[in-house]
Design a protein around this motif. Structure first.
Motif, PDB file in Angstrom:
ATOM      1  N   GLY A  82       0.836  -1.213   0.000  1.00  0.00           N
ATOM      2  CA  GLY A  82       0.000   0.000   0.000  1.00  0.00           C
ATOM      3  C   GLY A  82       0.856   1.243   0.000  1.00  0.00           C
ATOM      4  O   GLY A  82       0.568   2.215  -0.699  1.00  0.00           O
ATOM      5  N   SER A  83       1.942   1.189   0.744  1.00  0.00           N
ATOM      6  CA  SER A  83       2.812   2.353   0.820  1.00  0.00           C
ATOM      7  C   SER A  83       3.504   2.611  -0.517  1.00  0.00           C
ATOM      8  O   SER A  83       3.645   3.758  -0.948  1.00  0.00           O
ATOM      9  CB  SER A  83       3.834   2.136   1.926  1.00  0.00           C
ATOM     10  N   CYS A  86       1.009   4.329  -2.673  1.00  0.00           N
ATOM     11  CA  CYS A  86       0.423   5.590  -2.211  1.00  0.00           C
ATOM     12  C   CYS A  86       1.068   6.802  -2.890  1.00  0.00           C
ATOM     13  O   CYS A  86       2.241   7.097  -2.666  1.00  0.00           O
ATOM     14  CB  CYS A  86       0.578   5.679  -0.689  1.00  0.00           C
ATOM     15  N   LEU A 104      -4.131  -9.261  -2.740  1.00  0.00           N
ATOM     16  CA  LEU A 104      -4.733  -8.276  -1.835  1.00  0.00           C
ATOM     17  C   LEU A 104      -6.243  -8.506  -1.744  1.00  0.00           C
ATOM     18  O   LEU A 104      -6.830  -8.419  -0.664  1.00  0.00           O
ATOM     19  CB  LEU A 104      -4.443  -6.852  -2.334  1.00  0.00           C
ATOM     20  N   ARG A 121      -6.884  -1.229   2.712  1.00  0.00           N
ATOM     21  CA  ARG A 121      -6.157   0.053   2.608  1.00  0.00           C
ATOM     22  C   ARG A 121      -5.224   0.047   1.390  1.00  0.00           C
ATOM     23  O   ARG A 121      -5.131   1.014   0.653  1.00  0.00           O
ATOM     24  CB  ARG A 121      -5.362   0.315   3.892  1.00  0.00           C
ATOM     25  N   ALA A 122      -4.547  -1.090   1.189  1.00  0.00           N
ATOM     26  CA  ALA A 122      -3.618  -1.178   0.050  1.00  0.00           C
ATOM     27  C   ALA A 122      -4.377  -1.066  -1.269  1.00  0.00           C
ATOM     28  O   ALA A 122      -3.966  -0.352  -2.190  1.00  0.00           O
ATOM     29  CB  ALA A 122      -2.850  -2.498   0.119  1.00  0.00           C
ATOM     30  N   LYS A 124      -7.193   0.393  -1.717  1.00  0.00           N
ATOM     31  CA  LYS A 124      -7.690   1.772  -1.831  1.00  0.00           C
ATOM     32  C   LYS A 124      -6.589   2.667  -2.423  1.00  0.00           C
ATOM     33  O   LYS A 124      -6.853   3.514  -3.276  1.00  0.00           O
ATOM     34  CB  LYS A 124      -8.113   2.275  -0.448  1.00  0.00           C
ATOM     35  N   MET A 125      -5.359   2.445  -1.943  1.00  0.00           N
ATOM     36  CA  MET A 125      -4.243   3.241  -2.486  1.00  0.00           C
ATOM     37  C   MET A 125      -4.126   3.021  -3.986  1.00  0.00           C
ATOM     38  O   MET A 125      -3.899   3.955  -4.759  1.00  0.00           O
ATOM     39  CB  MET A 125      -2.898   2.819  -1.851  1.00  0.00           C
ATOM     40  N   ASN A 156     -12.683   0.525   6.386  1.00  0.00           N
ATOM     41  CA  ASN A 156     -11.750   0.412   5.264  1.00  0.00           C
ATOM     42  C   ASN A 156     -12.377  -0.233   4.047  1.00  0.00           C
ATOM     43  O   ASN A 156     -12.074   0.124   2.908  1.00  0.00           O
ATOM     44  CB  ASN A 156     -10.509  -0.383   5.696  1.00  0.00           C
TER      45      ASN A 156
END
Lengths: 659, 214
Positions: A82-83, A86, A104, A121-122, A124-125, A156
């Motif tokens: 995810g990072s 982002c 995922l 979350r990942a 979503k990114m 989330n």
């Protein structure tokens, strides 16, 4: 003395550890993932560096092989992926190329909520990037999955669902299918959730209603009191982003369905909220500028409200105090442009601030294309004021020279925007048009009038037409020499009717003014006059015919031989098999302005003092033109009726041949 | 075959929900680029005097009842050069503007005193006295009434010793393009008359020009 950095924390070292982590135990995997994640979080440079070193496939391989490993490893893998995704498109691409997507998605059905959260979350990114794959709403199972996400009691997952919509819903059909599936209702329910749920839902909601009056009438609008009330309430939320998104939704509703949002109070309030949000120095502030600009773009009453809310002063303050980022400057210029599109009071306030005007003219040479376009638009709208054009406010070197330079811009949008601005400025009534000519402006306009791009051609001809309006004889000659009769002839028969219209308007202005000006259409064997006549016989668009007819009218106000030349153009040519004069067709037009132009031409041809007037009246009578005029004695248009009266009066001086 | 023309000398009084809300029809003689010349009588009890005047229309927006242009006074005694002013006009269309000025120190009595100087105003008088002409439909009337207010000097400074404090009551004839006007300024001689005729720059007929703002 500084110590040496641990090699294991250098990118190469970390990559080495990642490589061997697959075979390592859980603890080692967890540690290397944590180390990597901590290095790249919020650090674009490091993200790019690790992407280049191939870190992403290692992380994805750990994820794919960890189905039986600890939940912590799954969480770390998802968080790291995810990072990477982002805010960095190349990160999203690397993640997708490494096949992370399916893994995922699998995490979303994991029994551990923390794993589910990390996976959501990942994803979503990923969906926040434009390079993410488009979600196919037309597949039933996809819609079921999306609906299930929105129905989950997990912040989330619902935010992921909303992000998928925001990213992928583009067409009216997609909006409709989402509306029909009850998505809007689900999103509306989520507006009462947490901040992130609210914001994600508002964005998705805006995507579904954008430019779709049908969806709006079914699901939103004041009659759907709850939604409406919630949106209004959210414009007062404590979070700036939520306020902005709520305003955006209300504005989208108003833009698609103008009958909504009629309340002056709410409209003014939205302007005030957006103005306040502009003070936010981040993304919210930037977006607020464009939201306000689009809100007021097409409605004079909203421009007035924005003017009364001191928008100009506030923007001028920002512009004068800060060195603005290109996006911000563009947004501010767009708002100023919209405020000046109709309101003279806005133009006056701006023109009374030389500092702001100089910022606007400086922006003409800005490095960013969009800023240059916005600066042109701003100047264009300020110069819609005849009052200031008459005072010669714009025909100065500080304004004209950078604009002429923009005619050479590598971007066509900038060229077109500059041409549009120039076409207003050159109307200049103060007889300073020579400044434009001396700085090479005409040469450039003539060059651009030959462009392959019809937008460039149109606006170049438009500018030349306005430049020719009430120009002095010397400038007129200079423009004509540059343009040449042959080029003008080809513009008269340009494939675009709008270009034809302005080319004819240009010729009309050319032959207006001193009597000698009429000679221009007789050069090179009356090349131009013949081209105008041809266009009058062949064109069908009233605007083209009106301009063409006024050219003949102006020529017919000249000497005897010029009047005869006009007669030649309007009478039927038996060698071409014509049976009816084009004049009869024009006089029978449904367009009053065309009838007016045609009757004026006849008035000029039948002025009784001319030596050939009697002969012309006889010819006009024989061609059925006089009897057509008699049918128009009670024309519904007053202007036509009065000119018909003059024309008939003049032709009857020579006797009524019908008796 | 001669035909009889239907005359419409008197404007009708509108009825219905939107009385007098029709824009005036465009008149080609009152379009941008048109020029007029004539005189303004500035006589005082002490001296007979008239200035030659040229007018050019520079902007026209019938939807907003707006007209503007320049006025050039040629033989002004205290000026070395012709004095050019820029003026803005309010067109009395009963939608944007009525016959009542409501500003520039003009009361409705002053308005009526000036408008009645124009013979073409007399059919309108009784209705104007009632409501300023709000309920009149002037869209087919052969005369256009306007107020022209000079806004600034174009070619001389505002310290040139001349004043533009007042404004003109104007009547334009759509038939022949003639313009009559009366200058009103409580501090200047009353009823200075402006008389202008359309000009044709030595042509044997009428000529037109145009521009289009973007």
């Amino acid at each position: 003395m500084p110590g040496s950095a641990s090699t294991t924390h250098r990118p190469e070292g970390l990559i080495q550890r990642l490589r061997s982590a697959a075979a390592d135990g859980g603890e080692a995997k967890l540690k290397v993932l944590r180390d990597l994640k901590n290095q790249i979080i919020g650090n674009r440079t490091k993200k790019l560096s690790y992407i280049k070193l191939g870190a992403v496939p290692f992380v994805v391989s750990i994820l794919s092989s960890s189905s039986f490993s600890s939940d912590s490893i799954l969480v770390q893998c998802a968080a790291t992926i995810g990072s990477f995704a982002c805010g960095v498109d190349s990160g999203v691409k690397a993640v997708l190329d490494a096949g992370a997507f399916v893994h995922l998605v699998n995490l979303l059905s994991h029994s551990n909520e923390k794993v589910v959260d990390a996976g959501a979350r990942a994803l979503k990114m990923i969906y926040q990037s434009k390079v993410a794959p488009k979600y196919d709403f037309f597949q039933e199972k996809n819609m079921e999955f999306l609906t299930s996400l929105l129905d989950k009691n997990n912040e989330n997952l619902t935010a992921l669902g909303a992000s998928i919509i925001t990213h992928s819903c583009e067409t009216n059909d997609e909006q409709k299918i989402l509306g029909d599936a009850g998505t809007l209702k689900r999103l509306i329910n989520l507006l009462e959730g947490t901040t992130s749920q609210r914001d994600a839902s508002l964005e998705a909601f805006a995507t579904i209603i954008k430019q779709n009056p049908q969806v709006i009438s079914e699901f939103v609008g004041p009659e759907n009191g709850r939604t409406w009330g919630t949106l209004i309430e959210l414009t007062k939320d404590k979070y700036p982003r939520t306020r902005l998104l709520a305003c955006t939704c209300l504005i989208l509703i108003k833009n698609a369905a103008p009958s909504y949002l009629q309340s002056v109070g709410i409209r003014t309030k939205l302007i005030l909220i957006l103005l306040e949000l502009i003070d936010d120095s981040g993304q919210v502030g930037d977006e607020a500028l464009f939201t306000l600009s689009s809100f007021i773009a097409d409605e004079e009453s909203l421009q007035k409200s924005a003017f009364e809310a001191n928008t100009i002063d506030r923007l001028c303050d920002h512009m004068q105090k800060e060195s603005l980022q290109p996006k911000r400057l563009e947004g501010m210029l767009m708002i100023l442009a919209n405020l000046c599109s109709n309101l003279e009071c806005s133009r006056s306030v701006l023109l009374e601030s030389p500092k702001t005007i100089s910022i606007i003219t400086d922006a003409l040479s800005h490095a960013t294309v969009d800023v240059r376009v916005a600066a042109c638009m701003c100047l264009k709208n300020i110069s819609r004021s005849v009052k200031y054009l008459s005072a010669g406010h714009f025909m100065t070197e500080a304004v004209i020279i950078p604009l002429i330079q923009l005619l050479d811009d590598t971007s066509t949008s900038v060229q077109v925007a500059a041409l549009r601005t120039i076409s207003n400025l050159v109307i200049d009534f103060t007889m300073h048009k020579s400044l434009f000519v001396q700085n090479g402006g005409v040469k450039q306009l003539v060059e651009l009038s030959k462009s392959m791009d019809s937008r460039v051609r149109l606006n170049a001809v438009w500018a030349l037409r306005n430049l020719m309006f009430l120009v002095d004889s010397r400038c007129k000659e200079g423009i004509f020499l540059e343009l040449r009769a042959l080029s003008l002839t080809s513009l008269v028969s340009d494939p675009s009717a709008c270009v034809q219209e302005h080319a004819l308007g240009l010729i009309c202005n050319l032959v207006n003014g001193s009597l000698d000006s009429i000679d221009y259409v007789f050069t090179e064997d009356a090349l131009l006059l013949n081209a105008v006549g041809r266009q009058l016989r062949n064109a069908s668009k009233p605007e083209v015919l009106i301009q063409g007819m006024y050219v003949l009218c102006n020529v017919a106000s000249g000497k005897e031989f010029q009047k005869e030349a006009v007669m030649h153009q309007i009478l039927p040519d038996s060698s071409n098999g014509d049976t009816q004069s084009i004049m009869v067709t024009m006089l029978q037009s449904e367009v009053a302005q065309l009838r007016t132009a045609a009757v004026w031409t006849i008035v000029n041809l039948t002025i009784p003092t001319g030596a050939g007037a009697l002969a012309r009246v006889v010819k006009l009578r024989n061609a059925g033109i006089v009897s057509q005029l008699k049918n128009m004695a009670n024309d519904p248009c007053l202007d036509v009726k009065l000119r018909v009266r003059t024309a008939l009066g003049q032709s009857m001086i020579f006797g009524d041949f019908s008796t | 075959m001669p035909v009889r023309m239907v005359e419409s000398p008197t404007p009708s009084t509108s009825s219905g929900a939107n009385p007098g809300q029709t824009c005036l029809q465009p008149c080609s003689l009152l379009s941008v680029g048109q020029t007029f010349s004539g005189t303004q009588n500035v006589s005082s009890p002490q001296k007979e005097e008239a200035w030659r005047v040229n007018v050019r229309i520079q902007g026209c927006d019938l939807n907003h009842g707006y007209l503007c242009g320049t006025m050039e006074a040629l033989n002004v005694p205290m000026a070395d050069t012709p004095v050019v002013t820029f003026w803005e006009g309010e067109i009395v269309d009963t939608k944007n503007y009525t016959f009542f000025t409501n500003k520039w120190k003009a009361t409705s009595e002053v308005d009526i005193d000036h408008w009645t100087k124009f013979p073409s105003f007399s059919p309108l008088l009784s209705q104007v006295e009632v409501d300023g002409g709000k309920s009149l439909d002037l869209s087919n009337y052969q005369y256009i009434f306007m107020r022209w207010k000079e806004q600034y000097f174009v070619n001389v400074g505002s310290d040139c010793g001349l004043t533009i404090a007042g404004f003109y009551y104007v009547c334009f004839s759509c038939v022949d393009g003639s313009i009559n006007g009366y200058y009103y300024d409580p501090n200047s001689s009353p009823f200075q008359k402006l008389e202008l005729k359309t000009t044709n720059e030595g042509r044997s007929g009428f000529s037109f020009s145009s521009y289009e703002l973007q």
